[in-house]
Write an enzyme that holds these catalytic residues in place. Structure first.
Site, PDB file in Angstrom:
ATOM      1  N   VAL A   1       0.815  -1.216   0.000  1.00  0.00           N
ATOM      2  CA  VAL A   1       0.000   0.000   0.000  1.00  0.00           C
ATOM      3  C   VAL A   1       0.847   1.265   0.000  1.00  0.00           C
ATOM      4  O   VAL A   1       0.306   2.371  -0.063  1.00  0.00           O
ATOM      5  CB  VAL A   1      -0.972   0.043   1.199  1.00  0.00           C
ATOM      6  CG1 VAL A   1      -2.008  -1.056   1.099  1.00  0.00           C
ATOM      7  CG2 VAL A   1      -0.227  -0.024   2.516  1.00  0.00           C
ATOM      8  N   GLY A   2       2.166   1.104   0.105  1.00  0.00           N
ATOM      9  CA  GLY A   2       3.047   2.264   0.059  1.00  0.00           C
ATOM     10  C   GLY A   2       3.734   2.609   1.362  1.00  0.00           C
ATOM     11  O   GLY A   2       4.204   3.739   1.547  1.00  0.00           O
ATOM     12  N   LYS A   3       3.829   1.662   2.290  1.00  0.00           N
ATOM     13  CA  LYS A   3       4.493   1.933   3.572  1.00  0.00           C
ATOM     14  C   LYS A   3       5.939   2.383   3.388  1.00  0.00           C
ATOM     15  O   LYS A   3       6.398   3.320   4.041  1.00  0.00           O
ATOM     16  CB  LYS A   3       4.452   0.675   4.454  1.00  0.00           C
ATOM     17  CG  LYS A   3       3.067   0.235   4.881  1.00  0.00           C
ATOM     18  CD  LYS A   3       3.119  -0.920   5.865  1.00  0.00           C
ATOM     19  CE  LYS A   3       3.766  -2.175   5.293  1.00  0.00           C
ATOM     20  NZ  LYS A   3       2.992  -2.766   4.178  1.00  0.00           N
ATOM     21  N   THR A   4       6.661   1.687   2.506  1.00  0.00           N
ATOM     22  CA  THR A   4       8.072   2.020   2.295  1.00  0.00           C
ATOM     23  C   THR A   4       8.215   3.430   1.741  1.00  0.00           C
ATOM     24  O   THR A   4       9.083   4.206   2.176  1.00  0.00           O
ATOM     25  CB  THR A   4       8.720   1.015   1.323  1.00  0.00           C
ATOM     26  OG1 THR A   4       8.579  -0.314   1.848  1.00  0.00           O
ATOM     27  CG2 THR A   4      10.203   1.316   1.135  1.00  0.00           C
TER      28      THR A   4
ATOM     29  N   LYS B   1      13.289  -1.577   9.689  1.00  0.00           N
ATOM     30  CA  LYS B   1      12.313  -2.542   9.171  1.00  0.00           C
ATOM     31  C   LYS B   1      12.542  -3.819   9.976  1.00  0.00           C
ATOM     32  O   LYS B   1      13.417  -4.628   9.644  1.00  0.00           O
ATOM     33  CB  LYS B   1      12.556  -2.777   7.672  1.00  0.00           C
ATOM     34  CG  LYS B   1      11.656  -3.819   7.035  1.00  0.00           C
ATOM     35  CD  LYS B   1      10.373  -3.232   6.501  1.00  0.00           C
ATOM     36  CE  LYS B   1       9.552  -4.302   5.773  1.00  0.00           C
ATOM     37  NZ  LYS B   1       8.314  -3.779   5.203  1.00  0.00           N
TER      38      LYS B   1
ATOM     39  N   ASP C   1      12.758  -3.736   0.787  1.00  0.00           N
ATOM     40  CA  ASP C   1      12.278  -2.510   1.424  1.00  0.00           C
ATOM     41  C   ASP C   1      13.413  -1.782   2.131  1.00  0.00           C
ATOM     42  O   ASP C   1      13.507  -0.548   2.074  1.00  0.00           O
ATOM     43  CB  ASP C   1      11.170  -2.841   2.432  1.00  0.00           C
ATOM     44  CG  ASP C   1       9.878  -3.263   1.754  1.00  0.00           C
ATOM     45  OD1 ASP C   1       9.741  -3.027   0.537  1.00  0.00           O
ATOM     46  OD2 ASP C   1       9.007  -3.828   2.441  1.00  0.00           O
TER      47      ASP C   1
ATOM     48  N   GLU D   1       9.026   0.699   9.852  1.00  0.00           N
ATOM     49  CA  GLU D   1       8.059   0.204   8.868  1.00  0.00           C
ATOM     50  C   GLU D   1       7.646  -1.229   9.167  1.00  0.00           C
ATOM     51  O   GLU D   1       8.486  -2.111   9.365  1.00  0.00           O
ATOM     52  CB  GLU D   1       8.642   0.269   7.456  1.00  0.00           C
ATOM     53  CG  GLU D   1       7.646  -0.176   6.399  1.00  0.00           C
ATOM     54  CD  GLU D   1       8.263  -0.406   5.032  1.00  0.00           C
ATOM     55  OE1 GLU D   1       7.584  -1.029   4.186  1.00  0.00           O
ATOM     56  OE2 GLU D   1       9.417   0.001   4.817  1.00  0.00           O
ATOM     57  N   GLY D   2       6.353  -1.469   9.177  1.00  0.00           N
ATOM     58  CA  GLY D   2       5.846  -2.809   9.399  1.00  0.00           C
ATOM     59  C   GLY D   2       5.933  -3.664   8.150  1.00  0.00           C
ATOM     60  O   GLY D   2       6.434  -3.246   7.106  1.00  0.00           O
TER      61      GLY D   2
ATOM     62  N   GLY E   1       3.356  -5.983   5.827  1.00  0.00           N
ATOM     63  CA  GLY E   1       1.943  -6.294   5.639  1.00  0.00           C
ATOM     64  C   GLY E   1       1.072  -5.417   6.504  1.00  0.00           C
ATOM     65  O   GLY E   1       1.372  -4.237   6.730  1.00  0.00           O
TER      66      GLY E   1
END
Length: 237
Positions: free
Chosen positions: A21-24, A45, A59, A120-121, A123
């Site tokens: 969804v664009g977390k990175t 991460k 990532d 950053e998670g 998923g």
């Protein structure tokens, strides 16, 4: 900009309503902006799957490249597994039994090296992380606020409200939501895009901090900063 608390780990957890969804992208953009403003901000991460360090496409490697941070991928992502499955299963497949305590300990050196961390998670918040814990449990254990990154397109209201409720049930403060048009999103033909932000705010009580546009150029620190500056984002905090 004050988006961090005063607990032992000072930072912000960038969570997402789903994978890809664009977390990175959002993590890199916020980190790059904070660094440009003079803060020694780092990235972490805790775990990544479906990845092979050295490929240049993990990532962790994208975060390093997009922010200009001089760090080794292995330090940013202490646990990397090649299988493109849930972290718990990917670790088991590699012969590793993870614990929340072990995940946090692996990132401890970064907390000493940087003034604040953008974490950053992997998923979504209900992704199985260990035998008995989910990603949301890690966020709660870290005792830091979360930012939810969500798609800007159809279906995002349901996903965002469920993620917010999940985190709130675990006592995780949420600073807000950023909607992301994404690399593959075709928003022109989606009428829901015009109303999704307002409805998310109405039913969640959270602030939608902005909508990050689809990017058509390479992710450089300067480009990410410029894009973030053009939208109503987390800078309001």
């Amino acid at each position: 900009m004050n988006i961090f608390n005063d607990d032992s780990i000072r930072g912000l957890f960038v969570s997402g309503t789903d994978t890809a969804v664009g977390k990175t992208l959002i993590t890199a953009a916020i980190t790059a902006m904070l660094r440009a403003e003079g803060m020694n901000a780092g990235v972490w991460k805790p775990i990544q799957t479906g990845a092979h360090i050295g490929s240049g496409h993990t990532d962790a490697e994208r975060l390093i490249k997009s922010t200009g941070i001089n760090e080794r991928p292995e330090a940013v992502a202490p646990f990397t597994f090649e299988a493109p499955i849930a972290p718990m299963l990917a670790a088991k497949q590699a012969g590793k039994m993870l614990t929340i305590k072990e995940l946090i300990a692996a990132g401890f050196p970064l907390t000493k090296q940087y003034e604040a961390l953008l974490i950053e998670g992997a998923g979504g918040v209900a992704v199985p992380l260990t035998d008995g814990k989910l990603m949301g449990d890690l966020i709660a254990e870290l005792r830091i606020p979360a930012l939810i990154v969500a798609r800007s397109t159809l279906g995002t209201i349901n996903h965002t409200l469920l993620n917010a409720s999940f985190l709130q049930h675990r006592g995780v403060p949420i600073v807000g939501v950023i909607l992301n048009d994404g690399e593959l999103a075709e928003t022109d033909d989606d009428p829901s895009v015009a109303t999704n932000a307002q409805l998310i705010e109405q039913f969640s009580g959270l602030k939608v901090l902005g909508r990050f546009p689809r990017l058509h150029t390479e992710e450089t620190a300067q480009m990410l900063i410029h894009t973030l500056q053009k939208i109503d984002t987390i800078r309001a905090y």
